[in-house]
Enzyme design. Structure first.
Site, short mmCIF file in Angstrom:
data_model
loop_
_atom_site.label_atom_id
_atom_site.label_comp_id
_atom_site.label_asym_id
_atom_site.label_seq_id
_atom_site.Cartn_x
_atom_site.Cartn_y
_atom_site.Cartn_z
N ALA A 1 -5.51 -2.77 5.85
CA ALA A 1 -6.87 -2.37 6.22
C ALA A 1 -7.77 -2.46 5.00
O ALA A 1 -7.30 -2.44 3.85
CB ALA A 1 -6.90 -0.95 6.77
N ASP B 1 -2.69 -13.74 3.82
CA ASP B 1 -4.10 -13.38 3.74
C ASP B 1 -4.54 -12.87 5.11
O ASP B 1 -4.79 -13.65 6.03
CB ASP B 1 -4.93 -14.60 3.32
CG ASP B 1 -6.40 -14.25 3.12
OD1 ASP B 1 -6.81 -13.13 3.47
OD2 ASP B 1 -7.15 -15.12 2.62
N GLY C 1 0.82 -1.21 0.00
CA GLY C 1 0.00 0.00 0.00
C GLY C 1 0.85 1.25 0.00
O GLY C 1 2.08 1.20 0.12
N TYR D 1 -16.99 1.52 7.95
CA TYR D 1 -15.53 1.61 7.93
C TYR D 1 -15.03 2.18 9.25
O TYR D 1 -14.13 1.61 9.90
CB TYR D 1 -15.07 2.48 6.76
CG TYR D 1 -13.62 2.88 6.82
CD1 TYR D 1 -12.62 1.94 6.61
CD2 TYR D 1 -13.25 4.20 7.10
CE1 TYR D 1 -11.27 2.30 6.68
CE2 TYR D 1 -11.91 4.56 7.16
CZ TYR D 1 -10.93 3.62 6.96
OH TYR D 1 -9.61 3.98 7.03
N LYS E 1 -12.83 0.21 12.22
CA LYS E 1 -11.51 0.73 12.58
C LYS E 1 -11.46 1.04 14.08
O LYS E 1 -10.43 0.84 14.73
CB LYS E 1 -11.17 1.98 11.77
CG LYS E 1 -10.86 1.71 10.30
CD LYS E 1 -9.62 0.85 10.11
CE LYS E 1 -8.35 1.62 10.38
NZ LYS E 1 -7.14 0.77 10.12
N THR F 1 -9.97 -0.21 3.15
CA THR F 1 -10.07 1.25 3.13
C THR F 1 -11.05 1.80 2.10
O THR F 1 -11.17 3.02 1.96
CB THR F 1 -8.69 1.87 2.87
OG1 THR F 1 -8.18 1.37 1.63
CG2 THR F 1 -7.72 1.53 3.99
N LEU G 1 1.24 3.63 2.23
CA LEU G 1 2.01 3.85 3.45
C LEU G 1 3.08 2.78 3.62
O LEU G 1 4.22 3.09 4.00
CB LEU G 1 1.10 3.88 4.67
CG LEU G 1 1.79 4.10 6.01
CD1 LEU G 1 2.63 5.38 6.01
CD2 LEU G 1 0.78 4.13 7.15
#
Length: 300
Positions: free
Chosen positions: A72, A41, A13, A135, A139, A74, A15
């Site tokens: 995550a 996974d 990703g 979402y 989180k 997202t 980040l």
């Protein structure tokens, strides 16, 4: 000579890639073990449990082993689709809960979506979360799995909330706006949602500074931090600045501000979700750069 080890989840990703690049620029002071979703996974609890067991067994060979979880679900609007709920819950809530059960320090990346956006002033770490989307709720569950874990001291885990993340690579708002502008398309962008655009490379620098501090002290100085680039703007302001900075040939009269009501989405967005970053400066002497400066820096 033994040294620290960083297990990086979500390595592909924006980040994860930024952290990898930042550590490389620092001369790779720790052994980095990156995992992409293809390699592990994250929604498979058995696979995660087996991986955690291996990391713990191997930890004796290192001064310390830390897990930095950037993985995550997202896709905020897709998260509202009932068909996606199982994966959404697995990545955002169950994965952090499994990591919390290990005996390893965890850095968990979280989001401004844990707040409802109705406060009207920058959110501090001590403000009470009230997520409005699936979402945001999942989180928040992931946060609590680490912050409220009964076994480890709070300092053994660190939750970092960030917002409006973008990078010169990967899928994000800034790159999407620039791609559409390069195609000469007229753009309509929401102008009544306010936040702080945050470059993934700047967040990666902050995370690596915190890891370096952990290397010296073997503890985190807090269990919860906010990190975002300084300054606030709307999505329209960000699109305007990104295009003006990177594509001066684009006719900005084609960029039109609109209201949230004119652009309905499946998930409710916080209207004002600016994160206060005083604590990261006070505890780690990290001063986030201005978001406009990060846009210019990305050209370089």
């Amino acid at each position: 000579m033994s040294r620290g080890r960083v297990i990086l989840l979500g390595a592909s990703g924006q980040l994860g890639r930024s952290i990898t690049r930042e550590l490389a620029e620092r001369g790779n002071p720790y052994e980095l073990v990156p995992y992409t979703h293809e390699q592990l996974d994250y929604s498979d609890t058995l696979a995660v449990a087996n991986a955690v067991q291996i990391w713990e067994e191997q930890a004796v060979a290192y001064d310390w082993t830390m897990v930095v979880n950037c993985a995550a679900f997202t896709q905020v609007d897709l998260a509202e689709d009932a068909a996606q709920y199982r994966e959404l819950l697995a990545l955002n809530a169950l994965l952090p809960a499994q990591l919390a059960e290990s005996h390893l320090p965890i850095v968990q990346i979280s989001t401004d979506y844990v707040f409802d956006g109705k406060q009207g002033t920058p959110y501090r770490e001590e403000d009470i979360p009230h997520p409005q989307s699936l979402y945001g709720r999942t989180k928040r569950q992931g946060e609590l799995a680490l912050l409220m874990h009964p076994v480890h001291p709070a300092e053994q885990h660190l939750v970092i909330r960030t917002q409006w993340l973008w990078a010169p690579w990967g899928h994000n708002f800034v790159r999407t706006m620039l791609r559409l502008a390069r195609e000469g398309k007229p753009l309509r962008v929401v102008n009544d949602q306010i936040g702080s655009p945050t470059s993934a490379p700047s967040l990666a620098r902050a995370i690596c500074d915190i890891i370096a501090c952990y290397d010296a002290e073997r503890t985190f100085r807090t269990s919860l931090l906010h990190y975002a680039n300084r300054g606030a703007c709307s999505w329209y302001d960000l699109a305007y600045a990104a295009i003006a900075t990177h594509l001066p040939e684009y006719d900005l009269s084609q960029l039109t501000p609109i209201s949230t009501a004119e652009y309905p989405t499946a998930a409710e967005r916080p209207a004002y979700s600016v994160l206060a970053t005083d604590r990261v400066t006070q505890l780690y002497d990290i001063i986030p750069p201005r978001w406009q400066d990060e846009l210019k820096r990305s050209i370089e």
